[in-house]
Scaffold this active site. Sequence first.
Site, PDB file in Angstrom:
ATOM      1  N   GLN A 160       0.650  -1.234   0.242  1.00  0.00           N
ATOM      2  CA  GLN A 160       0.066   0.052  -0.217  1.00  0.00           C
ATOM      3  C   GLN A 160       0.915   1.363  -0.034  1.00  0.00           C
ATOM      4  OE1 GLN A 160      -2.245   0.994   3.460  1.00  0.00           O
ATOM      5  NE2 GLN A 160      -3.506   2.302   2.390  1.00  0.00           N
ATOM      6  N   TYR A 163       1.680  -8.637  15.512  1.00  0.00           N
ATOM      7  CA  TYR A 163       2.274  -7.628  14.842  1.00  0.00           C
ATOM      8  C   TYR A 163       3.023  -6.581  15.889  1.00  0.00           C
ATOM      9  CZ  TYR A 163       1.754  -3.533  11.916  1.00  0.00           C
ATOM     10  OH  TYR A 163       1.990  -2.442  11.028  1.00  0.00           O
TER      11      TYR A 163
HETATM   12  P1  NAD Z   1       1.484  -4.288   2.840  1.00  0.00           P
HETATM   13  O1  NAD Z   1       0.928  -5.447   3.326  1.00  0.00           O
HETATM   14  O2  NAD Z   1       0.650  -3.297   1.847  1.00  0.00           O
HETATM   15  O3  NAD Z   1       2.827  -4.410   1.836  1.00  0.00           O
HETATM   16  C1  NAD Z   1       4.032  -5.049   2.413  1.00  0.00           C
HETATM   17  C2  NAD Z   1       4.845  -5.736   1.237  1.00  0.00           C
HETATM   18  O4  NAD Z   1       5.892  -6.695   1.684  1.00  0.00           O
HETATM   19  C3  NAD Z   1       3.945  -6.439   0.123  1.00  0.00           C
HETATM   20  O5  NAD Z   1       4.155  -5.945  -1.046  1.00  0.00           O
HETATM   21  C4  NAD Z   1       4.563  -7.949   0.414  1.00  0.00           C
HETATM   22  O6  NAD Z   1       4.665  -8.449  -1.087  1.00  0.00           O
HETATM   23  C5  NAD Z   1       5.946  -7.526   0.936  1.00  0.00           C
HETATM   24  N1  NAD Z   1       6.213  -8.840   1.522  1.00  0.00           N
HETATM   25  C6  NAD Z   1       5.733  -9.841   2.381  1.00  0.00           C
HETATM   26  N2  NAD Z   1       6.571 -10.946   2.593  1.00  0.00           N
HETATM   27  C7  NAD Z   1       7.869 -10.381   2.113  1.00  0.00           C
HETATM   28  C8  NAD Z   1       9.206 -11.077   2.024  1.00  0.00           C
HETATM   29  N3  NAD Z   1       9.534 -12.201   2.885  1.00  0.00           N
HETATM   30  N4  NAD Z   1      10.037 -10.265   1.521  1.00  0.00           N
HETATM   31  C9  NAD Z   1       9.974  -9.233   0.861  1.00  0.00           C
HETATM   32  N5  NAD Z   1       8.909  -8.740   0.869  1.00  0.00           N
HETATM   33  C10 NAD Z   1       7.880  -9.197   1.403  1.00  0.00           C
HETATM   34  O7  NAD Z   1       2.018  -3.232   3.874  1.00  0.00           O
HETATM   35  P2  NAD Z   1       2.041  -1.427   3.816  1.00  0.00           P
HETATM   36  O8  NAD Z   1       0.809  -0.928   4.195  1.00  0.00           O
HETATM   37  O9  NAD Z   1       2.597  -0.988   2.513  1.00  0.00           O
HETATM   38  O10 NAD Z   1       2.923  -1.375   4.893  1.00  0.00           O
HETATM   39  C11 NAD Z   1       4.536  -0.782   4.621  1.00  0.00           C
HETATM   40  C12 NAD Z   1       4.967  -0.542   6.044  1.00  0.00           C
HETATM   41  O11 NAD Z   1       4.325   0.093   7.020  1.00  0.00           O
HETATM   42  C13 NAD Z   1       4.965  -1.925   7.076  1.00  0.00           C
HETATM   43  O12 NAD Z   1       6.301  -2.050   7.894  1.00  0.00           O
HETATM   44  C14 NAD Z   1       3.898  -1.798   8.042  1.00  0.00           C
HETATM   45  O13 NAD Z   1       4.014  -2.358   9.220  1.00  0.00           O
HETATM   46  C15 NAD Z   1       4.112  -0.012   8.150  1.00  0.00           C
HETATM   47  N6  NAD Z   1       2.647   0.635   8.677  1.00  0.00           N
HETATM   48  C16 NAD Z   1       1.612   0.501   7.744  1.00  0.00           C
HETATM   49  C17 NAD Z   1       0.429   0.920   8.040  1.00  0.00           C
HETATM   50  C18 NAD Z   1      -0.660   1.091   6.985  1.00  0.00           C
HETATM   51  O14 NAD Z   1      -1.838   1.520   7.463  1.00  0.00           O
HETATM   52  N7  NAD Z   1      -0.421   0.751   5.737  1.00  0.00           N
HETATM   53  C19 NAD Z   1       0.233   1.449   9.372  1.00  0.00           C
HETATM   54  C20 NAD Z   1       1.292   1.400  10.233  1.00  0.00           C
HETATM   55  C21 NAD Z   1       2.614   0.876   9.775  1.00  0.00           C
END
Ligand code: NAD
Length: 405
Positions: free
Chosen positions: A82, A211
């Site tokens: 995302q 998480y």
């Molecule tokens: P997301 O789930 O949309 O994307 C995560 C990506 O990681 C995916 O594209 C997936 O293919 C990839 N992934 C999974 N396993 C993997 C592996 N073994 N090796 C490499 N890549 C792998 O997450 P996001 O929403 O883009 O979040 C990005 C960061 O921001 C994360 O650390 C998340 O904890 C943090 N975060 C997001 C939110 C939110 O609302 N989106 C809120 C707080 C924190």
Amino acid sequence: MLRTTTASMWASSARILRQPLSSSTTRFSRTAAVSSLSASTRLFSISAAASSPPPPPQHYNSTTSAAVPRHPRVLVTGSLGQLGSGLVKELRSMYGNENVVASDIRKAPEEFMASGPFVYADVMNYSMLERIVVDWRIDWVVHYSALLSAVAEKNPALALSVNMTGFQNMLELAKVHRLRLYSPSTIGAFGPSTPKNNTPDLTIMRPNTIYGITKLHNELLGEYYREKFGVDFRSARYPGILSADTPPGGGTTDYAVDIFHHAIRTGHYDCFLSKDTRLPMMYLSDCIKGTVDHLTYPTPLPQSVYNIAACSFTPAELAAEIQKHLPHFTISYPDPSRPDFRQAIADSWPASLDDSMARRDFGWKEEFGMERMVKLMLDKIQAQVDAEKKVASSAVTNGPAAMAA
Ligand code: NAD
């Protein structure tokens, strides 16, 4: 605003890069790395062939022998999630397409592949990551690969591996190769005993979700590496992020994105959280801006980890704001006696954050409050729906003609 020029920012990182490398070759997840080595080597060579590293950057001007600052070269893990694709786009506009290496374990869409280098990178595989860092001469890493709250709760073992081993691998690489490492944390790192309102950076943290536990572990380990080994580790606790263009990845705040799609497409939304569950939220462009300002700040900041937030609202308040634009929109909530599993996760998180330290230390400031965010989300999703309808109707119109031809 505390932002400085690219040249001065880069000069400070170049000084760090000139320091001798540690001889440590410690590897986390050695078993995982060894067991997946042959497959991963093959996958790496396929992706490397499709997108080979550019020639080494020009460090010195041969006529004057003076050092010429170059842009940092950034690796973004989990870049198809995302948040990743928007950040990659922003960093490429700042540093040039070739200086931002996007990566993930999924196939990228054509247009993403066309916009700059993209490589396969499984964050659980240390040697694969190290090869990318070396081949592409990476200076900074934005580590986005993770399993989000709801997905992690359904598969704790995988969440431990991806969220903790993946992060430990990045941290070790940051130590060995003197990388700047930005890895976001989350409001999920707090827990039910944390003060709920205006939660400060430093407080009680006893998360009760897998998480949250993995993210708190990462915060503490990052601080340890910063203190012990001088790793430039940076992190911000993101709230729930809203975006119209990229789908959310399985978090507890996903309702605040889904609600807009349902409001426009069907006029009704079945919310999985109770109507008075208040959570901190932020629009994607603010998250990207805050991340870039934090990442590019020329020197390490007083804290490793900061809260950042924009606004807080409940599902009922969000629905009421949507109804100002779509008066016929309706919403329903779960039966309190049979709550969705995400309710317990949301109940353990803060309702609002104190992010004054981020505002003080790197000039964090949001552009979008709830009202502007709702208007923008509705406009963007309506435009997507209109475009889909146009494509569908032109397919119907052209169908018989095409068949006749
Ligand atoms: P997301 O789930 O949309 O994307 C995560 C990506 O990681 C995916 O594209 C997936 O293919 C990839 N992934 C999974 N396993 C993997 C592996 N073994 N090796 C490499 N890549 C792998 O997450 P996001 O929403 O883009 O979040 C990005 C960061 O921001 C994360 O650390 C998340 O904890 C943090 N975060 C997001 C939110 C939110 O609302 N989106 C809120 C707080 C924190």
